[in-house]
Design an enzyme around this catalytic site. Structure first.
Site, short mmCIF file in Angstrom:
data_model
loop_
_atom_site.label_atom_id
_atom_site.label_comp_id
_atom_site.label_asym_id
_atom_site.label_seq_id
_atom_site.Cartn_x
_atom_site.Cartn_y
_atom_site.Cartn_z
N GLU A 208 0.65 -1.09 0.04
CA GLU A 208 0.28 0.48 0.33
C GLU A 208 0.75 0.98 0.17
OE1 GLU A 208 -4.01 -1.97 2.77
OE2 GLU A 208 -2.56 -0.25 3.56
N LYS A 210 2.65 4.73 1.29
CA LYS A 210 2.94 5.61 2.81
C LYS A 210 2.69 6.71 2.22
CE LYS A 210 5.75 5.20 6.59
NZ LYS A 210 5.19 6.49 7.14
N ARG A 230 -3.07 10.28 15.99
CA ARG A 230 -2.65 9.32 16.13
C ARG A 230 -2.23 8.84 17.90
NH1 ARG A 230 3.17 7.84 13.92
NH2 ARG A 230 3.36 6.07 14.98
N GLU A 259 -5.65 8.69 6.70
CA GLU A 259 -4.95 9.10 7.01
C GLU A 259 -5.38 10.68 6.03
OE1 GLU A 259 0.19 9.45 7.11
OE2 GLU A 259 -1.62 8.75 7.06
N PHE A 299 -7.26 3.69 4.99
CA PHE A 299 -6.76 2.00 5.13
C PHE A 299 -7.41 0.69 5.82
CE2 PHE A 299 -3.79 4.65 6.60
CZ PHE A 299 -3.53 4.12 8.16
N ARG A 374 3.42 -2.29 16.88
CA ARG A 374 4.27 -2.32 15.78
C ARG A 374 4.04 -3.74 15.76
NH1 ARG A 374 6.63 1.89 14.21
NH2 ARG A 374 7.29 4.02 15.34
N LYS A 380 7.02 -1.01 7.03
CA LYS A 380 7.32 0.44 5.93
C LYS A 380 8.55 0.56 5.70
CE LYS A 380 8.70 2.99 9.98
NZ LYS A 380 8.44 3.95 10.82
#
Length: 512
Positions: A208, A210, A230, A259, A299, A374, A380
């Site tokens: 996807e 970023k 966040r 986002e 997303f 995480r 990423k």
């Protein structure tokens, strides 16, 4: 609880690299804590103040105050004193802050003084990360670590869960559920050096875009919409475009992850700082929206209707997302079957970078949504920028770095041959590097003021960073984002360091 006890545990946690020992130390600390201590103990362990910034700098902290001979300060007493400090303003505020800091330091023992200085300067880095604190809390209360992790995830607050656990025991964990209108900490991604590495680890996956924007969590219950960052701050009133977009979706009740990003007239993403400035604007939101309009791109979906979707695999969550959110408002993605499809993944990354985005997130198809963590199933990948800069000064460290020169002041060459500071970093340093740079920088020292040692600009260091942003704090008008040390370049002379001109040319649109 006495501050001395917290300072002792902080020091011991910082002195050990063994996770099991860290957990045991924190478990013992939590057993001793009262529920009312938790709102102070938790943030202090994380190296932050509940009050946020309180306007106390090195000029005040550098004044020597004779320490107390006996520990009498409680953590709640310290919190009250720092609350009073945070409230100081107006004429004579600097003198009043100095007086209050002097009183606090005079009531603290030598060990407590060191801890307080680290806390006030943001230099408490003893490794008491939330994951370790969760394990310690579980050990202190007899709760299952997995149950505590999930409660923290759903509460969005380790502090709230700790207070409930210490007051009422493991049964309190049942109170914490995914609730529309109450944000949870988002799932985060680990880093991978390349798409090949990420696909190699995950196999079949989604790749996807970023986006270099602001992470948001959007909650809708009928006509009521909430937009959260966040860090769980409510920013609904600042983003009317996001509220409108959420109300246009067919579902009446949902939680979406996405986002916020701003695009220019050509459809290219604006700089992160422009988007962040717009999201941070609290006054005349209508005018800000006209100047820097934002879009929301989703997303993931955490809940739909009355169903909690957190434990569903990504494939099923994305199907729910696609049924709820039209394609133009969903993040671009490509499905990859594994390493055999690596060329397609590489091509998607190249196209994403060409569109002006910062990289990709590679996600395992079978994994659930690990809110607040995480997850190993999200990796990423983004190009790493590096610069050769010169060390202009360094600051003495605290905690595990006491006695070591730690926080580096970094400079690039200006057109006139001088060096211009671009920012600071304490990241990326091994113990061996810290020892070496302390010795080397002391050899280059020209002056020492408080905790800062100024050095001759002779030592070149390679710095990795994620991007550039405008800053009025530094003379070049810009600063590095997420700078960290890669290695020292003793093979290079200061005259070979990168220039401010080169840096600005590599980041068009960011120049002040």
């Amino acid at each position: 609880m006495l501050l001395a006890r917290l300072a002792q545990v902080s020091r011991e946690v910082g002195a050990t690299s063994a996770r099991s020992r860290k957990i045991a130390l924190l478990a013992e600390l939590f057993r001793e804590a009262e529920p009312d201590d938790v709102p102070v103990v938790i943030p202090y362990l994380a190296g932050r103040l509940p009050q946020g910034r309180i306007g106390v700098g090195w000029k005040v902290l550098g004044r020597e105050v004779a320490p107390a001979g006996e520990a009498t300060l409680s953590v709640r007493d310290v919190d009250a004193r720092l609350g009073a400090l945070a409230g100081v303003s107006g004429a004579g505020s600097q003198a009043e802050r100095a007086r209050l800091v002097g009183e606090l330091m005079g009531a603290a023992t030598e060990d407590e003084q060191r801890f307080l200085v680290g806390l006030l300067t943001g230099e408490v880095r003893q490794g008491a990360l939330e994951a370790v604190a969760v394990e310690g809390l579980a050990g202190a209360t007899g709760a299952e670590p997995a149950a505590v992790r999930r409660a923290v995830m759903l509460a969005g607050s380790l502090q709230a869960v700790a207070e409930a656990l210490l007051a009422d025991g493991p049964e309190a964990l049942a109170r914490f559920r995914l609730t529309v209108g109450r944000p949870v900490l988002p799932m985060l991604a680990h880093s991978a050096s390349s798409v090949a590495e990420a696909v190699g680890k995950l196999g079949a996956c989604a790749v996807e875009e970023k986006l270099d924007g602001i992470r948001v969590q959007v909650h809708r219950d009928g006509d009521s919409v909430g937009v959260y960052t966040r860090t769980l701050d409510d920013i609904t009133d600042r983003l009317p475009e996001v509220t409108a977009a959420a109300r246009e979706l067919p579902g009446e009740r949902f939680v979406l992850d996405g986002e916020v990003i701003s695009f220019d007239a050509e459809g290219r993403p604006r700089s992160f700082q422009e988007t962040a400035g717009r999201v941070g604007s609290r006054t005349d939101v209508a005018a800000a929206a006209r100047t820097v309009p934002v879009s929301v791109v989703f997303f993931d979906v955490l809940s739909a209707g009355d169903r909690d979707l957190l434990d569903l695999p990504l494939t099923e969550r994305h199907a729910e997302l696609a049924a709820l959110v039209p394609e133009p408002t969903r993040v671009r993605r490509a499905l990859v079957g594994g390493e055999a499809d690596l060329p397609a993944a590489e091509a998607f990354l190249a196209a994403t970078l060409e569109r002006g985005h910062e990289g990709v997130v590679v996600k395992g198809l079978d994994a659930g949504y690990s809110a607040g963590r995480r997850g190993a199933s999200w990796l990423k990948v983004k190009p790493v920028h590096t610069l050769d800069l010169v060390v202009l000064a360094a600051e003495w460290g605290h905690g595990r770095r006491t006695g070591k020169l730690s926080n580096l002041h970094l400079g690039a060459r200006a057109a006139d041959g001088t060096f211009v500071m671009l920012g600071k970093t304490f990241k990326g340093m091994t113990d061996a590097m810290l020892a070496w740079q302390t010795e080397r920088l002391r050899e280059l020292a020209t002056a020492e003021s408080g905790y800062t040692v100024t050095v001759r600009p002779e030592l070149v260091v390679e710095i990795a960073y994620d991007g550039l942003q405008r800053s009025t704090r530094y003379p070049a008008g810009v600063t590095l984002r997420f700078a960290r040390v890669v290695r020292y370049r003793e093979d290079k002379r200061p005259q070979e360091a990168d220039t401010v001109e080169t840096l600005l040319a590599a980041h068009p649109g960011v120049a002040p």
